[in-house]
Design an enzyme around this catalytic site. Sequence first.
Site, short mmCIF file in Angstrom:
data_model
loop_
_atom_site.label_atom_id
_atom_site.label_comp_id
_atom_site.label_asym_id
_atom_site.label_seq_id
_atom_site.Cartn_x
_atom_site.Cartn_y
_atom_site.Cartn_z
N VAL A 77 43.53 37.60 33.38
CA VAL A 77 42.75 38.73 33.87
C VAL A 77 42.88 38.75 35.39
CG1 VAL A 77 40.39 39.57 34.13
CG2 VAL A 77 41.13 38.58 31.95
N CYS A 78 43.21 39.90 35.96
CA CYS A 78 43.38 40.00 37.41
C CYS A 78 42.06 39.77 38.14
CB CYS A 78 43.91 41.38 37.80
SG CYS A 78 43.81 41.66 39.58
N ILE A 79 42.07 38.86 39.09
CA ILE A 79 40.82 38.48 39.77
C ILE A 79 40.20 39.64 40.56
CG2 ILE A 79 42.04 37.46 41.76
CD1 ILE A 79 39.71 35.35 41.76
N ALA A 82 38.87 42.18 38.20
CA ALA A 82 37.74 41.60 37.47
C ALA A 82 36.48 41.58 38.33
CB ALA A 82 38.09 40.18 37.02
#
Lengths: 130, 99, 127
Positions: A77-79, A82
């Site tokens: 999941v892209c930080i 997110a």
Amino acid sequence: MKFGILVNEGPYTHEASDTAYQFVKAALAKGHEIYRVFFYHDGVNNGTRLTVPPQDDRNIVKRWSELAAEHKLDLVVCIAAAQRRGLMDKSEAKRNGKDADNIAPGFRISGLGQLIEAGIQSDRLVVFGD
Amino acid sequence: MLHTVNKSPFEHKALESCLKFARQGSAVLLIEDGVYAAARDTAVSPQVQKALHSVTIYALKPDVEARGMQNRVMDGVRLVDYGGFVDLVAEHNAVQSWL
Amino acid sequence: MTEENAGSVAKRFLYVNRRAPYGTLYALESLEVVLIGAAFEQDVSLAFLGDGVYQLTKGQDTKALEVKNFSPAFRALEDYDVTKLYVEKEALEARGLSESDLVVPVEVVDAERMAEIMEAQDVILSF
């Protein structure tokens, strides 16, 4: 063959996550390798364990988690995406002074570099979105 | 090259854009709401029929069936399942998703 | 399709931008990928098709909207060695725009040339 997958939309509203899931399942069944599934934009919402869909509907998040456990998939999941959308793991919650985390089993939070790396390392990168 | 289109051609320009940039010999896979472009006797079917002269057009069968379109698919459009989708990606050097 | 680059193989990455800015977040988050991706020393190109050309227009003022104006960031791309920006000629013309309306120097190309550019890529990212 090695496939990289990018999912740009969250569960339920758009079909993108369903299509990506069915594609990944079919690729694995054919003996291909999934290098990584990267969740970006609203796609990060596929990684929250707090979704509770009606019992007669598919559980999109759980389905990803189970597929990851079965095939050792790397679900990232892209930080940055997110953080904008309130998707946290324990260490991110602590670092940002939040009182809870919500990431589902099998998902991990990391940077956008992981998407570029998936593009470099995979034979094909397939984008699912809206 | 493989192109995927996931939008209805009646509300969006994704298919039109795709066909503008898809070179001779490319493959176009209609998925999700994109499968409505596979129907015969619609306002866009002449455009799709014309495209069939230069590109191969596929439609994702689970999406066709979910939308009750299985008896309306025009001649020349080939149906594939998710495994067929995977094969198409493997057979082409790159994939462009017209989101 | 690929070339040797300092011992590692560089791939051709194309970012396809087809969305206008501000109405949705796709354009900004796409640019964030480009900026991060620049560090990986791949062969990077950006294509602006359809409403994507609106990302590059001069005069964007987002103060009243209270969101970040990210159009100046396109001018920084050069510092990251991202210099191949292709804009669809027909998209510009259809929107009453010309190259002088854009914040950065670009190469305006027709559909045929754009199709060639796309065909030459290893990885195509669209958001």
